[in-house]
Design an enzyme around this catalytic site. Structure first.
Site, short mmCIF file in Angstrom:
data_model
loop_
_atom_site.label_atom_id
_atom_site.label_comp_id
_atom_site.label_asym_id
_atom_site.label_seq_id
_atom_site.Cartn_x
_atom_site.Cartn_y
_atom_site.Cartn_z
N TYR A 1 0.69 -1.27 -0.13
CA TYR A 1 0.22 -0.14 0.03
C TYR A 1 0.96 1.47 -0.04
O TYR A 1 2.08 1.26 0.37
CB TYR A 1 -0.94 0.04 1.00
CG TYR A 1 -0.28 0.27 2.54
CD1 TYR A 1 0.13 1.36 3.05
CD2 TYR A 1 -0.01 -0.98 3.34
CE1 TYR A 1 0.75 1.69 4.41
CE2 TYR A 1 0.73 -0.81 4.62
CZ TYR A 1 0.99 0.50 5.04
OH TYR A 1 1.67 0.39 6.07
N CYS A 2 0.31 2.54 -0.38
CA CYS A 2 0.96 3.76 -0.22
C CYS A 2 -0.29 4.76 -0.43
O CYS A 2 -1.36 4.24 -0.22
CB CYS A 2 1.83 3.69 -1.46
SG CYS A 2 1.10 3.69 -3.15
N THR A 3 0.03 6.07 -0.44
CA THR A 3 -0.77 7.01 -0.39
C THR A 3 -2.19 6.89 -1.27
O THR A 3 -3.09 7.00 -0.96
CB THR A 3 -0.35 8.42 -0.47
OG1 THR A 3 1.10 8.46 0.22
CG2 THR A 3 -1.13 9.46 -0.06
N ILE B 1 -4.15 4.74 0.66
CA ILE B 1 -4.55 4.81 2.11
C ILE B 1 -5.61 6.08 2.17
O ILE B 1 -6.58 6.04 2.92
CB ILE B 1 -3.46 5.44 3.04
CG1 ILE B 1 -2.25 4.70 2.93
CG2 ILE B 1 -3.81 5.93 4.29
CD1 ILE B 1 -0.98 4.96 3.12
#
Length: 299
Positions: A185-187, A214
């Site tokens: 996952y990331c922003t 996120i």
């Protein structure tokens, strides 16, 4: 005097990307620049031969017009946009560039960026974590992002590498089993979708990425999900407030998500420092210089 109250201007921030073949990045760059200037949108857009990646801020109406223009494009009509509250001063200027890649991971490595792994919606991601508490979770962000927020409650096997640039994550992939599921996952999902294609090329059998990143998960679940802390943003807001603080002030130990740069420009270390310690002064964790720090400002 009119009884009507003047409507307050609404500001938004758009976060988006799209992996799609772009035959003439230069023309797309010029179109994007002209479009954003016309709408008075500021932020950053990167165009490459394999797609577009952007984050823009401006009035609600301007953002709507931008999305409408993108939806009219045969190339970018399926782009998914993440909307969040803005301030009207989230970016200092507009910056539209053509680059070799949307994100820098392994410039010398040739792999198919379109052969991505399976994306999980926030609901699917949440359900997966409920049913697989021991799954490997890979945070694809930099250390200054993960220290103020992460899926700490999501898995016993959270890997949040202490990296300062995305390309450094390659070194940490060797420590992850290739025959077991990995959730990354990331922003906003651009880095982890790109990373998932890279990992598949490297032989990882089962990789998933969080669709919408996120941002989408936090907007859906807030404090009621597996996310802990704040979501770092690459704009003047610095963060999105989805859950309680998990980071601690490097000076006094108080729970906070406030971050500030070292007062010495040549050091420029971004660190977690509470507002009280910023007011009193603190010792930089990198160079030791005492000062009140400098606000993290985008250039």
């Amino acid at each position: 005097m009119s009884d009507k109250k003047e409507k307050k201007q609404e500001y938004k921030v758009l976060l988006y990307y799209k992996f799609v073949p772009v035959e003439d990045p230069e023309s797309v760059m010029l179109w994007q620049k002209a479009l954003c200037e016309k709408l008075d949108l500021k932020g950053r857009i990167i165009v490459a031969t394999h797609g577009i990646n952007g984050t823009l801020g401006g009035s609600m109406e301007a953002c709507k017009h931008y999305v409408k223009a993108m939806k009219k494009s045969s190339k970018f009509k399926e782009t998914q946009f993440k909307w969040s509250e803005g301030t009207g001063d989230d970016f200092p200027k507009l910056n539209v560039k053509v680059r070799k890649a949307l994100v820098t991971l392994d410039p010398e490595k040739e792999f198919d960026v379109y052969v991505k792994s399976k994306g999980l919606s926030p609901e699917q991601w949440h359900k997966y974590l409920e049913e697989h508490a021991d799954v490997t979770l890979l945070d694809a962000r930099n250390v200054y992002e993960s220290e103020i927020g992460a899926f700490k409650a999501g898995s016993k096997n959270l890997i949040a590498p202490k990296i300062n640039a995305f390309r450094e994550i390659k070194e940490h992939l060797n420590d992850i089993p290739k025959d077991k599921p990995v959730l990354t996952y990331c922003t906003g999902d651009v880095r982890c979708e790109y990373l998932s294609a890279y990992m598949k090329d490297k032989g990882f059998k089962e990789v998933y990425h969080l669709e919408g990143g996120i941002v989408k998960y936090g907007q859906k679940y807030g404090k009621d999900g597996f996310w802990d802390g704040k979501c770092f943003t690459f704009d003047n807001r610095m963060k999105l407030d989805f859950a309680d603080d998990i980071a601690e002030c490097k000076s006094c130990g108080k729970k906070t998500s406030e971050q500030v740069n070292c007062e010495v420009a040549t050091c420029n270390e971004l660190q977690v420092i509470c507002s009280d310690c910023q007011e009193k002064g603190f010792n930089c964790i990198k160079c030791g210089t005492k000062g009140k720090g400098r606000k993290h400002v985008l250039k």
